[in-house]
Design an enzyme around this catalytic site. Structure first.
Site, PDB file in Angstrom:
ATOM      1  N   GLU A 155      -1.609  -8.970   3.674  1.00 14.21           N
ATOM      2  CA  GLU A 155      -1.157  -9.321   5.031  1.00 14.21           C
ATOM      3  C   GLU A 155      -2.275  -9.424   6.045  1.00 14.21           C
ATOM      4  O   GLU A 155      -2.025  -9.655   7.225  1.00 14.21           O
ATOM      5  CB  GLU A 155      -0.144  -8.267   5.504  1.00 14.21           C
ATOM      6  N   CYS A 199       0.829  -1.195   0.000  1.00 11.66           N
ATOM      7  CA  CYS A 199       0.000   0.000   0.000  1.00 11.66           C
ATOM      8  C   CYS A 199       0.878   1.265   0.000  1.00 11.66           C
ATOM      9  O   CYS A 199       1.520   1.555  -0.994  1.00 11.66           O
ATOM     10  CB  CYS A 199      -0.996  -0.024   1.152  1.00 11.66           C
ATOM     11  N   HIS A 213      -3.683  -5.255  -0.130  1.00 14.19           N
ATOM     12  CA  HIS A 213      -3.241  -5.785   1.162  1.00 14.19           C
ATOM     13  C   HIS A 213      -3.288  -7.309   1.155  1.00 14.19           C
ATOM     14  O   HIS A 213      -4.357  -7.908   1.080  1.00 14.19           O
ATOM     15  CB  HIS A 213      -4.113  -5.231   2.289  1.00 14.19           C
TER      16      HIS A 213
END
Length: 241
Positions: free
Chosen positions: A179, A88, A177
């Site tokens: 994660e 990001c 994203h």
């Protein structure tokens, strides 16, 4: 391996990747740049990771540490030639630090979307074993508008042409994203800037439903994260140096 993590907000940490790294015996040092932590000597680390945050890459006047971070990234990738993972804001910082351009989007991209691998992405080892199209999780309002020299687009969609990039041999940036954990949505929703973009993108009902919808997708997202991490570690292993 020693991994250095640049964080810009306490709740934007490496998430499930941290579990993978600790389980593998790697040493991880996180520096919270927004809280005044100093950047340590880069030479002591093997992998640099930069996470997300509510600020933008161009806010150096308000946040002078952004300039220091960009210099560190430029030195890490451009001079030391070591592997980098940006997510990001960290993805945008990779581009900005090396001479690319980042700017605001017409509308924020929040929630679930799809990305398509480019021809370069299909051939890149970071996406080994991935399908040509994948559902992913987004939460951003800015994008890489122009790649730095040596940059290659690996994944794209209609809303944002630079969803994943590689610069040089092994500096990778992901706008989306990978994660996320069960805590991601409830923690991020408490950040005013994130709450505003969430409601703007999804409306009140969509924003309220996001946590449950994310939880249902977490097993698949975490499996993709593990595969991406395995691929990254294979790319940067000494045998591939």
């Amino acid at each position: 391996m020693r991994i250095l993590v640049f964080q810009h907000l306490a709740v934007e940490h490496p998430g499930v990747f941290l579990d993978f790294w600790l389980d593998a015996g790697h040493e991880v040092l996180a520096v919270e740049l927004d809280e005044g932590d100093e950047i340590p000597a880069l030479e002591e680390f093997d992998l640099l990771v930069a996470m997300g945050g509510p600020m933008d890459v161009w806010q150096e006047d308000e946040l002078p540490w952004l300039a220091d971070e960009k210099r560190a990234i430029r030195r890490w990738v451009g001079e030391l030639g070591r592997p980098y993972l940006g997510i990001c804001l960290g993805h945008q910082l990779l581009a900005a630090a090396l001479g690319g351009e980042v700017g605001p989007m017409d509308a924020p991209e929040v929630g679930f979307t799809h990305v398509d691998l480019t021809e370069a992405g299909l051939a890149d080892p970071i996406f080994k074993g991935f399908p040509p199209r994948a559902e992913i999780f987004q939460w951003h309002g800015s994008e890489v508008k122009r790649l730095p020299e040596g940059g290659v687009v690996l994944a794209s969609n209609a809303a944002c042409a630079t969803q994943a990039i590689r610069v040089g041999r092994h500096a990778y940036g992901f706008q989306y994203h990978v994660e996320i954990t069960p805590d991601t949505v409830p923690e991020w929703r408490d950040i005013p800037e994130y709450a505003a973009s969430l409601e703007k993108a999804l409306g009140k009902e969509g924003a309220a439903a996001l946590e449950g919808e994310t939880e249902a997708r977490l097993p698949a997202f975490n499996e993709a994260a593990r595969k991406l991490n395995d691929n990254l570690m294979a790319v940067i292993s000494p045998s591939n140096a």
